[in-house]
Enzyme design. Sequence first.
Site, PDB file in Angstrom:
ATOM      1  N   GLU A  50       0.874  -1.170   0.000  1.00  0.00           N
ATOM      2  CA  GLU A  50       0.000   0.000   0.000  1.00  0.00           C
ATOM      3  C   GLU A  50       0.907   1.214   0.000  1.00  0.00           C
ATOM      4  OE1 GLU A  50      -3.452   2.520   2.338  1.00  0.00           O
ATOM      5  OE2 GLU A  50      -2.408   0.935   3.425  1.00  0.00           O
ATOM      6  N   ASP A 110       5.302   4.594   3.398  1.00  0.00           N
ATOM      7  CA  ASP A 110       5.050   6.031   3.565  1.00  0.00           C
ATOM      8  C   ASP A 110       6.321   6.668   4.087  1.00  0.00           C
ATOM      9  OD1 ASP A 110       3.813   8.649   4.330  1.00  0.00           O
ATOM     10  OD2 ASP A 110       1.956   7.549   3.976  1.00  0.00           O
ATOM     11  N   LYS A 159      -2.899  20.841  -9.483  1.00  0.00           N
ATOM     12  CA  LYS A 159      -2.230  21.862 -10.299  1.00  0.00           C
ATOM     13  C   LYS A 159      -1.307  21.209 -11.326  1.00  0.00           C
ATOM     14  CE  LYS A 159      -2.405  25.588  -6.922  1.00  0.00           C
ATOM     15  NZ  LYS A 159      -1.631  26.512  -6.057  1.00  0.00           N
ATOM     16  N   ASP A 216      -2.881  12.224  -2.570  1.00  0.00           N
ATOM     17  CA  ASP A 216      -3.051  13.643  -2.902  1.00  0.00           C
ATOM     18  C   ASP A 216      -3.153  13.732  -4.426  1.00  0.00           C
ATOM     19  OD1 ASP A 216      -2.726  16.359  -3.522  1.00  0.00           O
ATOM     20  OD2 ASP A 216      -1.378  16.689  -1.842  1.00  0.00           O
ATOM     21  N   ASP A 248     -11.150   9.516  -3.526  1.00  0.00           N
ATOM     22  CA  ASP A 248     -12.351  10.354  -3.481  1.00  0.00           C
ATOM     23  C   ASP A 248     -12.258  11.472  -4.510  1.00  0.00           C
ATOM     24  OD1 ASP A 248     -10.179  11.453  -1.809  1.00  0.00           O
ATOM     25  OD2 ASP A 248     -11.590  13.109  -1.523  1.00  0.00           O
TER      26      ASP A 248
END
Length: 225
Positions: free
Chosen positions: A52, A77, A130, A126, A162
């Site tokens: 993940e 992460d 932009k 994220d 999402d």
Amino acid sequence: MGSKNKLRRFNENETFKNVVQPTREELVNKEFALKGHWNRDFFKNEHPIVLELGCGKGEYTTAMAEKYPHKNFIGVDIKGARFWRGAKTALENNMPNVGFLRTQIELIDHAFAAHEVDEIWITFPDPQIKYKRTKHRMTNAEFLARYKTILKTDGVMNLKTDSEFMHGYTLGLLHGAGHEVLYANHNVYKQEGSPEEVTSIQTFYENQYLEQNKPITYIRFKIKG
């Protein structure tokens, strides 16, 4: 989170047997001993390895590990104070099929050998909306090339988000590059036929999105080389 709390978590991570924290130099200079040997030296079995990427608190990693005990799960992460929670939970619940790797995602192909990984999940990244942030989107062509290197020939990618922007961007990129889209759904909780592991596991933030009636999207695909 206060700096004292962060420091405590960093220190505790150092003592966790399920947390691996190589330096950038180790990875780049090919001195990382687990590369190519995760099954043998870390998990001590030959079960499939599932990553993940950008695992946050490690909720998805630990939930999938509990659901699929005959697979090995690694949450990746750079923010160790976040995945501290998942690592601690896995230790408290005696889950030997869970590990956490603290590194940047752009170094993922330095942490795993060619064809070492069976499946990759990217959950709620994220979207980097932009245009100048395109290079940081976790499903851009450069990242997909890295994932392709470490995935087995029939390895599968999963994107759950999402962000309708991220969903659309990724689908367009996949179709444009000729990758194989196995399943795509722009609202997994409203449409029948969504894979069970997509709807049965929900993170803290995902529950917040659902309370706001934000649709959760999902794509399952294979990267063609």
